[in-house]
Scaffold this active site. Sequence first.
Site, PDB file in Angstrom:
ATOM      1  N   ASP A 231      -4.991   5.069  -5.199  1.00 12.77           N
ATOM      2  CA  ASP A 231      -3.964   5.335  -4.180  1.00 12.77           C
ATOM      3  C   ASP A 231      -4.563   5.054  -2.816  1.00 12.77           C
ATOM      4  O   ASP A 231      -5.355   5.836  -2.294  1.00 12.77           O
ATOM      5  CB  ASP A 231      -3.518   6.798  -4.237  1.00 12.77           C
ATOM      6  CG  ASP A 231      -2.637   7.062  -5.440  1.00 12.77           C
ATOM      7  OD1 ASP A 231      -1.975   6.110  -5.892  1.00 12.77           O
ATOM      8  OD2 ASP A 231      -2.636   8.204  -5.925  1.00 12.77           O
ATOM      9  N   LEU A 232      -4.174   3.969  -2.244  1.00 12.41           N
ATOM     10  CA  LEU A 232      -4.703   3.516  -0.963  1.00 12.41           C
ATOM     11  C   LEU A 232      -4.759   4.650   0.062  1.00 12.41           C
ATOM     12  O   LEU A 232      -3.753   5.274   0.353  1.00 12.41           O
ATOM     13  CB  LEU A 232      -3.792   2.390  -0.451  1.00 12.41           C
ATOM     14  CG  LEU A 232      -4.271   1.665   0.793  1.00 12.41           C
ATOM     15  CD1 LEU A 232      -5.589   0.965   0.536  1.00 12.41           C
ATOM     16  CD2 LEU A 232      -3.207   0.693   1.253  1.00 12.41           C
ATOM     17  N   ASP A 233      -5.931   4.874   0.617  1.00 12.84           N
ATOM     18  CA  ASP A 233      -6.119   5.885   1.673  1.00 12.84           C
ATOM     19  C   ASP A 233      -5.720   7.291   1.244  1.00 12.84           C
ATOM     20  O   ASP A 233      -5.497   8.159   2.088  1.00 12.84           O
ATOM     21  CB  ASP A 233      -5.332   5.519   2.950  1.00 12.84           C
ATOM     22  CG  ASP A 233      -5.893   4.258   3.599  1.00 12.84           C
ATOM     23  OD1 ASP A 233      -7.016   3.856   3.253  1.00 12.84           O
ATOM     24  OD2 ASP A 233      -5.200   3.687   4.447  1.00 12.84           O
ATOM     25  N   GLU A 234      -5.622   7.533  -0.064  1.00  8.16           N
ATOM     26  CA  GLU A 234      -5.147   8.840  -0.506  1.00  8.16           C
ATOM     27  C   GLU A 234      -6.169   9.576  -1.358  1.00  8.16           C
ATOM     28  O   GLU A 234      -5.847  10.540  -2.038  1.00  8.16           O
ATOM     29  CB  GLU A 234      -3.835   8.675  -1.296  1.00  8.16           C
ATOM     30  CG  GLU A 234      -2.648   8.259  -0.470  1.00  8.16           C
ATOM     31  CD  GLU A 234      -2.174   9.350   0.478  1.00  8.16           C
ATOM     32  OE1 GLU A 234      -2.253  10.535   0.124  1.00  8.16           O
ATOM     33  OE2 GLU A 234      -1.746   9.021   1.598  1.00  8.16           O
TER      34      GLU A 234
END
Lengths: 288, 288, 288, 288
Positions: A231-234
Amino acid sequence: MNTNINANRATLLISCPERPGIISTVSNFLLEHKANIVHFDQHTTDPLAGIFFMRIEFDMNHFDESFSKLKEDLPEMAREYSMEWKLSGKGERKRMAIYVSKMDHCLLELLWRWKSKELEVDIPLVISNHPDMREVVEGFGIPYHHVPITPDTKAEAEQKSVELLDGKVDFIVLARYMQILSPSFISKFPNRIINIHHSFLPAFVGANPYARAFNRGVKLIGATAHYVTNDLDEGPIIEQDVQRVNHRHTAQDLKIAGRHVERQVLAQAVAWHVENKVIVHGNKTIVF
Amino acid sequence: MNTNINANRATLLISCPERPGIISTVSNFLLEHKANIVHFDQHTTDPLAGIFFMRIEFDMNHFDESFSKLKEDLPEMAREYSMEWKLSGKGERKRMAIYVSKMDHCLLELLWRWKSKELEVDIPLVISNHPDMREVVEGFGIPYHHVPITPDTKAEAEQKSVELLDGKVDFIVLARYMQILSPSFISKFPNRIINIHHSFLPAFVGANPYARAFNRGVKLIGATAHYVTNDLDEGPIIEQDVQRVNHRHTAQDLKIAGRHVERQVLAQAVAWHVENKVIVHGNKTIVF
Amino acid sequence: MNTNINANRATLLISCPERPGIISTVSNFLLEHKANIVHFDQHTTDPLAGIFFMRIEFDMNHFDESFSKLKEDLPEMAREYSMEWKLSGKGERKRMAIYVSKMDHCLLELLWRWKSKELEVDIPLVISNHPDMREVVEGFGIPYHHVPITPDTKAEAEQKSVELLDGKVDFIVLARYMQILSPSFISKFPNRIINIHHSFLPAFVGANPYARAFNRGVKLIGATAHYVTNDLDEGPIIEQDVQRVNHRHTAQDLKIAGRHVERQVLAQAVAWHVENKVIVHGNKTIVF
Amino acid sequence: MNTNINANRATLLISCPERPGIISTVSNFLLEHKANIVHFDQHTTDPLAGIFFMRIEFDMNHFDESFSKLKEDLPEMAREYSMEWKLSGKGERKRMAIYVSKMDHCLLELLWRWKSKELEVDIPLVISNHPDMREVVEGFGIPYHHVPITPDTKAEAEQKSVELLDGKVDFIVLARYMQILSPSFISKFPNRIINIHHSFLPAFVGANPYARAFNRGVKLIGATAHYVTNDLDEGPIIEQDVQRVNHRHTAQDLKIAGRHVERQVLAQAVAWHVENKVIVHGNKTIVF
């Protein structure tokens, strides 16, 4: 906080389901193995039915002998308590690869802390999709690999990157690396890739966040360092900080202020990772 | 950080000379006494020959029975390890006296946190050398004692104060109390009187610190909460914080900004004291 | 905050005794000289009988011609209002000398910000009483002068230093320079020598401040950037900041944390000086 | 920063399209009207074709006479420069209504600052959709109106609220008021309703933000004070701040920490509004 590296120091990280007697069992185990506890940190999500986390730094007098015995005996205790564990012994310096694109502020912060021995790691290589940072990196005596990426060559480039890293590194720092890593790549380094990104209150998702933060007139800009997941940037947050700004800051000024927060936050997160102070639990971290 | 008060929770603080096996011994002791450890904090000044500090929060299922057994058995272990210890059991709410003069900001912060149950203490009384705060204090349902002080009546006033407190309080908070306490009074409450004072970089010792900080053009003003010793304003520091100011702040503005830092810092220090998170060692604190 | 350098931008700083009509007079003067005001900052110590301070950034369309006319006419207005003033025109990059001893953190921070064009100055030379930083400084393409100092050669060394600087620099930054400058040297650069030093709450004057701060258990460590006067470490403060620490920080950890605050605070103070944002008034600064 | 209220002080806020000579024109105008400028702040979005913002605090000797003349003459100048302006004269205390639901922390912070004269406003009334705060509010001598709201009675309740406010208040503070205001209501108080809400990095939109922030393991929690527009929680930001938290904070602890940030941030935003320091431009603020 910086750990004083002691020649005979080791670190043990443990996660396991809560049950009575864990601390007692582990401290007895360490005592029997002649380990002198220096720092002991513990956390539980729920004392009755939660997950138990522990970090212990210890010294050993006759290190080599005692440590290898401890290493040999640890799995049995771990099995009994269904522990996940990580043991880091004396002299086991972590090996860190840095990925960078064109912005140098995070890269330089890491290199300077490394050179001043504040960051006790080895840096076997720096990988970049651009040639720009070669001179500065090689000036520090570190090999620089330019692995260009185009939409067509992405898979191939990542493969090249995997080969460069093969067996050489323990974790990766994305020091403003502007490419998205594939799930397959990420899965090779679970909770061992650290990324930094800008953060705003409220969040500005998508393109040009600084321009949009400027248009919204935010009074704080921040940065978040986290482990990379699909999860991109998560992924799990390791560290965050902010800096105060005002209406006189142009969008460009916000970017510059953001750079200073980013490099401090990233360097702090890397330090904690290197000192084995971070345990990931689900999508959050315990930072001891 | 706020501790969730659990009906069956207790806290144990220990200081003792370092030697191998302390954690093991204490955790075994707790396990035998059916105490489930919830939080475990430890610190050592030197793993070989220093002082060892420990704070443990634990739950007990059949509290009353188990706790009284633990209380009975603790001194023996303590003796063996030359431990100083403090045990706080379920429902042992600390009793806090507040001393105040004419400024209400610290007083009100404490009363509000108390009323909102954020600060879990009893407040048997407020003592003041002025009558001004009577209405507000009594409005909270707390007895207010006006004990005027003149240079001539100082000893007598302090004696009156001692009588008012007698057997009723566990610790004292000086919420901007503008009188100096005598060594004899202080010795009755060792490390149990908390004071707040303004702090500047650099320090401005003596009269009119705000005016002098203004004249010097400081960019930060701060506050320090500390335990009271006979060295005025020099006791062990519990908490500190600062606030940014600039050339537009008048000396009066600095005072107002200072008030806000003071009340936050004092309230935080009091909370940690109440939660048994502070251990004093020499002239410094360990805050777990 | 970073000023966007505009090709046709100039800055005017003014201090003068308060009297009615100063803003009106100056803004009329600028309008007549075809200056478009971009930023206008003002401060007064007392609107009736105080000192008035003003900083104006302005653009000019036909810069060279208009600016030289303005420069020619300014003294007359200044005389009438007893103004002290400083006018900085387009392309007038300040020339900064850096003094350093053996610690590189402040030096490197300045050099990076300079190399990334965040700090818009020329650096004609770096002077050190030690040879250690030669390689890093010359790596940035900047001349490095090693001027050793012994108690016997102090005056001579300072004379050498004066010769090296002669006509080449506008201001000096002491980036952890561990020598005391003579009054005669300081008088050559009034309010144009910037120093950085650690700051603590409370202050620890004298030797080994970090060890003493550690022994006192401070919860914050800070840094102060100030102009150098003959009162050691007591000149007008430009910027200050702090960082939170705790009982686990060793004296060495405090030093490392201090380094990070020092370099941020010094770099910020230098930036403001370069952007002509600082006016000194007595022993304090107005930072616009 | 707190403005020293001066008996003869007034404030003028101006926004207008940029063009040469605005400062000159306005300062000449003030000089002619015998206004002594005390604070002068200015900002432009673009010196060539942007919007110009100005805030001036000034004193007048023969206030009543001079001020009414100035008030009479201002519209002509304003027309010529297409200025929007706001003039606040001596003794014009703003009248502030507070809306509150069940949480008292923001309400109490405002009431204390008001009672201590730090916040120089009148508070003609407090309105709540719950009866809970009646005692505390009336204890401060302020009328309390309980206007219950159900989904069915929302419009009616808002109408009642409008009647209560009618002609009595200059601006509204939502001190944790848990009801959404209708566009029609908001349009009656453009940029004159101030709200506070929690803020996180990253943002957690929707229900239970504290639980979700806890699950994500955020290291900072914050608060944002903003003017209310029809875009829920998306109006122009006045002030923001954060507080550091860690893995030991429960979701409940995060809420408590959030309360402290919220009340500081809201009180600061209200102070700036009261001191006429905030100009709204599009969806952002200039805070002088």
